[in-house]
Design a protein around this motif. Sequence first.
Motif, PDB file in Angstrom:
ATOM      1  N   GLY A 197     -58.765  29.678  61.485  1.00  0.00           N
ATOM      2  CA  GLY A 197     -59.277  28.907  60.407  1.00  0.00           C
ATOM      3  C   GLY A 197     -60.184  27.984  61.107  1.00  0.00           C
ATOM      4  O   GLY A 197     -60.972  27.302  60.202  1.00  0.00           O
ATOM      5  N   VAL A 198     -60.296  27.453  62.289  1.00  0.00           N
ATOM      6  CA  VAL A 198     -61.135  26.719  62.773  1.00  0.00           C
ATOM      7  C   VAL A 198     -62.706  27.031  63.164  1.00  0.00           C
ATOM      8  O   VAL A 198     -63.346  26.255  62.755  1.00  0.00           O
ATOM      9  CB  VAL A 198     -60.661  26.131  64.167  1.00  0.00           C
ATOM     10  CG1 VAL A 198     -61.736  25.352  64.887  1.00  0.00           C
ATOM     11  CG2 VAL A 198     -59.245  25.638  64.074  1.00  0.00           C
ATOM     12  N   GLY A 199     -62.828  28.183  63.508  1.00  0.00           N
ATOM     13  CA  GLY A 199     -64.062  28.734  63.485  1.00  0.00           C
ATOM     14  C   GLY A 199     -64.221  30.152  63.145  1.00  0.00           C
ATOM     15  O   GLY A 199     -63.314  30.815  62.622  1.00  0.00           O
ATOM     16  N   GLN A 200     -65.594  30.726  63.290  1.00  0.00           N
ATOM     17  CA  GLN A 200     -65.927  32.119  63.125  1.00  0.00           C
ATOM     18  C   GLN A 200     -66.632  32.557  64.312  1.00  0.00           C
ATOM     19  O   GLN A 200     -67.379  32.106  64.971  1.00  0.00           O
ATOM     20  CB  GLN A 200     -67.024  32.085  61.630  1.00  0.00           C
ATOM     21  CG  GLN A 200     -66.179  31.560  60.515  1.00  0.00           C
ATOM     22  CD  GLN A 200     -65.222  32.344  59.841  1.00  0.00           C
ATOM     23  OE1 GLN A 200     -65.171  33.511  60.017  1.00  0.00           O
ATOM     24  NE2 GLN A 200     -64.212  31.890  59.362  1.00  0.00           N
ATOM     25  N   PRO A 229     -56.312  20.651  57.402  1.00  0.00           N
ATOM     26  CA  PRO A 229     -55.465  22.172  56.999  1.00  0.00           C
ATOM     27  C   PRO A 229     -56.466  23.304  56.874  1.00  0.00           C
ATOM     28  O   PRO A 229     -57.506  22.992  56.289  1.00  0.00           O
ATOM     29  CB  PRO A 229     -55.158  21.434  55.496  1.00  0.00           C
ATOM     30  CG  PRO A 229     -55.246  19.903  55.616  1.00  0.00           C
ATOM     31  CD  PRO A 229     -56.458  19.675  56.725  1.00  0.00           C
ATOM     32  N   VAL A 230     -55.728  24.445  57.242  1.00  0.00           N
ATOM     33  CA  VAL A 230     -56.337  25.718  57.058  1.00  0.00           C
ATOM     34  C   VAL A 230     -55.948  26.166  55.676  1.00  0.00           C
ATOM     35  O   VAL A 230     -54.936  26.009  55.223  1.00  0.00           O
ATOM     36  CB  VAL A 230     -55.879  26.494  58.261  1.00  0.00           C
ATOM     37  CG1 VAL A 230     -56.788  28.039  58.302  1.00  0.00           C
ATOM     38  CG2 VAL A 230     -56.230  25.869  59.676  1.00  0.00           C
ATOM     39  N   GLU A 231     -57.061  26.995  55.233  1.00  0.00           N
ATOM     40  CA  GLU A 231     -56.835  27.350  53.864  1.00  0.00           C
ATOM     41  C   GLU A 231     -55.730  28.468  53.889  1.00  0.00           C
ATOM     42  O   GLU A 231     -55.732  29.316  54.945  1.00  0.00           O
ATOM     43  CB  GLU A 231     -58.125  27.929  53.543  1.00  0.00           C
ATOM     44  CG  GLU A 231     -59.062  27.302  53.202  1.00  0.00           C
ATOM     45  CD  GLU A 231     -60.534  27.629  52.772  1.00  0.00           C
ATOM     46  OE1 GLU A 231     -60.866  28.920  53.176  1.00  0.00           O
ATOM     47  OE2 GLU A 231     -61.456  27.220  52.238  1.00  0.00           O
ATOM     48  N   ASP A 287     -49.644  32.467  56.458  1.00  0.00           N
ATOM     49  CA  ASP A 287     -50.911  32.982  55.935  1.00  0.00           C
ATOM     50  C   ASP A 287     -50.632  32.164  54.237  1.00  0.00           C
ATOM     51  O   ASP A 287     -51.620  31.700  53.692  1.00  0.00           O
ATOM     52  CB  ASP A 287     -51.018  34.411  55.832  1.00  0.00           C
ATOM     53  CG  ASP A 287     -51.625  34.793  57.002  1.00  0.00           C
ATOM     54  OD1 ASP A 287     -52.338  34.303  57.742  1.00  0.00           O
ATOM     55  OD2 ASP A 287     -51.218  36.304  57.391  1.00  0.00           O
ATOM     56  N   ARG A 288     -49.288  32.473  53.888  1.00  0.00           N
ATOM     57  CA  ARG A 288     -49.067  31.835  52.568  1.00  0.00           C
ATOM     58  C   ARG A 288     -48.912  30.596  52.469  1.00  0.00           C
ATOM     59  O   ARG A 288     -49.290  30.130  51.209  1.00  0.00           O
ATOM     60  CB  ARG A 288     -47.633  32.701  52.181  1.00  0.00           C
ATOM     61  CG  ARG A 288     -47.152  32.476  50.938  1.00  0.00           C
ATOM     62  CD  ARG A 288     -45.729  33.271  50.493  1.00  0.00           C
ATOM     63  NE  ARG A 288     -45.336  32.656  49.331  1.00  0.00           N
ATOM     64  CZ  ARG A 288     -44.262  33.658  48.713  1.00  0.00           C
ATOM     65  NH1 ARG A 288     -43.869  34.616  49.435  1.00  0.00           N
ATOM     66  NH2 ARG A 288     -43.784  33.223  47.390  1.00  0.00           N
ATOM     67  N   PHE A 289     -48.351  29.736  53.389  1.00  0.00           N
ATOM     68  CA  PHE A 289     -48.121  28.505  53.008  1.00  0.00           C
ATOM     69  C   PHE A 289     -49.006  27.505  53.879  1.00  0.00           C
ATOM     70  O   PHE A 289     -48.990  26.480  53.805  1.00  0.00           O
ATOM     71  CB  PHE A 289     -46.572  27.996  53.588  1.00  0.00           C
ATOM     72  CG  PHE A 289     -45.628  28.806  52.626  1.00  0.00           C
ATOM     73  CD1 PHE A 289     -45.458  28.290  51.359  1.00  0.00           C
ATOM     74  CD2 PHE A 289     -44.865  30.076  52.924  1.00  0.00           C
ATOM     75  CE1 PHE A 289     -44.552  28.973  50.413  1.00  0.00           C
ATOM     76  CE2 PHE A 289     -44.127  30.412  52.105  1.00  0.00           C
ATOM     77  CZ  PHE A 289     -43.963  30.134  50.701  1.00  0.00           C
ATOM     78  N   GLY A 290     -49.700  28.117  55.010  1.00  0.00           N
ATOM     79  CA  GLY A 290     -50.572  27.514  55.844  1.00  0.00           C
ATOM     80  C   GLY A 290     -50.238  27.160  57.065  1.00  0.00           C
ATOM     81  O   GLY A 290     -49.028  26.918  57.711  1.00  0.00           O
ATOM     82  N   VAL A 338     -56.055  29.200  48.647  1.00  0.00           N
ATOM     83  CA  VAL A 338     -55.630  28.080  48.073  1.00  0.00           C
ATOM     84  C   VAL A 338     -55.456  26.954  49.319  1.00  0.00           C
ATOM     85  O   VAL A 338     -54.999  27.353  50.345  1.00  0.00           O
ATOM     86  CB  VAL A 338     -54.042  28.157  47.618  1.00  0.00           C
ATOM     87  CG1 VAL A 338     -53.376  27.044  47.199  1.00  0.00           C
ATOM     88  CG2 VAL A 338     -54.093  29.227  46.436  1.00  0.00           C
ATOM     89  N   GLN A 339     -55.714  25.803  49.055  1.00  0.00           N
ATOM     90  CA  GLN A 339     -55.921  24.906  50.251  1.00  0.00           C
ATOM     91  C   GLN A 339     -54.371  24.478  50.448  1.00  0.00           C
ATOM     92  O   GLN A 339     -53.762  24.109  49.645  1.00  0.00           O
ATOM     93  CB  GLN A 339     -56.539  23.700  49.913  1.00  0.00           C
ATOM     94  CG  GLN A 339     -56.962  22.690  51.025  1.00  0.00           C
ATOM     95  CD  GLN A 339     -58.000  23.037  51.808  1.00  0.00           C
ATOM     96  OE1 GLN A 339     -58.687  24.131  51.444  1.00  0.00           O
ATOM     97  NE2 GLN A 339     -57.808  22.440  53.140  1.00  0.00           N
TER      98      GLN A 339
END
Length: 427
Positions: free
Chosen positions: A136-139, A200-202, A81-84, A423-424
């Motif tokens: 992060g890919v979908g919802q 890249p996932v946020e 979560d913190r670094f991607g 953050v991206q």
Amino acid sequence: MPDATTVRGGRIRALLPAPGAPRALAVSTLVGQTGGGLFLPVSALFFTRSVGLAPSQVGVGLAVAGLIGLAAAVPIGRIADRFGPRGTYAVTLLGQAAATASFALVHSLWAFILTNTVAALAQRGGNAARGAVIGGVGQGEERVRLRAMLKSVTNTGLSVGTALAALALAADSRSAYLTVVFLNAASYVCAALPLLRVPPVEAAGTGPSAPPRRAVLRDRRYTLVTVLCGITSIHYDVLSLCLPLWIAGHSGAPRWSISAVIMANTVLVVLLQVPFSRGTGEVPAAAAAVRRSGWVLWAGWAVIACTAFATSPALAFVLLVVGMVLHTAGELWHSAGSYGLSYELAPAGSHGEYQGFFSLGRGATAALAPMVVTTVCLADGARWRAVSGWLLLGLVVAAAAAAVPSATRAAARRPEAPLPLPVQESA
């Protein structure tokens, strides 16, 4: 009007993951799980016949590594979560590759425990990071469908790998086993490469506005959902451990029925996991699917238990098939509902940490299940003892699953602080 070829082509494309990130994740999963399926059937023989460990030592080493590995899920999920999550997941795959290749150097119990612990830490942490990547890919429905499709791909890869492992088992030599070890290690490296095609996932980043550390450990309502879904997940252990022993020792069905019903389960999961997942992208539907799974599993296990009273092998086999179909339907609904709940009840920006925590429910059940199912469902003595054990286990699972909707309603109402702008992650 479209011709038959166009229609067939459309149906085939509908079964494939969408281009881009979903397809890249599917390729990564297929490669990694094929390697895992290749090593799984030969691992026990490699460590006992080639390395020279006693079966009891292998059991102790795997148990220690598994328990320590459970502790990695939440911390590595937090790191994701913190670094991607994409980069974190790739690193864990490379860690699994290094640990697996190190099996070739194992010649003692302590080396076995060390290498397996590193592998377990990487695997558990990788599952949490992978869950965050998928998150992060979908919802909603799209995300659950992707997770369901990846489960089908997982079963396909494991089946292909297991089939190929027959060559090493037939050779039964150290060189053959080492070939499997290095192929498995290489599969993890190859599984990391398709991640380059995943955007890249946020990441949640750092600072005072970041999600609080160890927030999931204070989320009692999410914890309750995790526990209930974890209890229901014992169906995996019923299939892999309890059912083969039941068929061989307590039913009149022929021994080949073991392979037949497990293969049927695998094929059905590959074909039906995505259809069974439709609609479970919303919390109420996902909770209803888990509740439904409990009663269907209980019905399937009741039918399987009846094989103890079958008057002929043919009748026992028919009952096994019916029970397995019900069991598989319960498994499919439980998987789909659990996927939906694990994502939809987690705060945005914390999917890695929450996915890691949710996996602990299944991990704890897997650790306790061998003792539970062998004691309850494979009891010695009068036939009714084991049969009543199946029924009792089914009722416990059904009761846990039935409590999920009310638990999810409470979890969905919990107050949440506004989350920061993400953050991206660096590419």
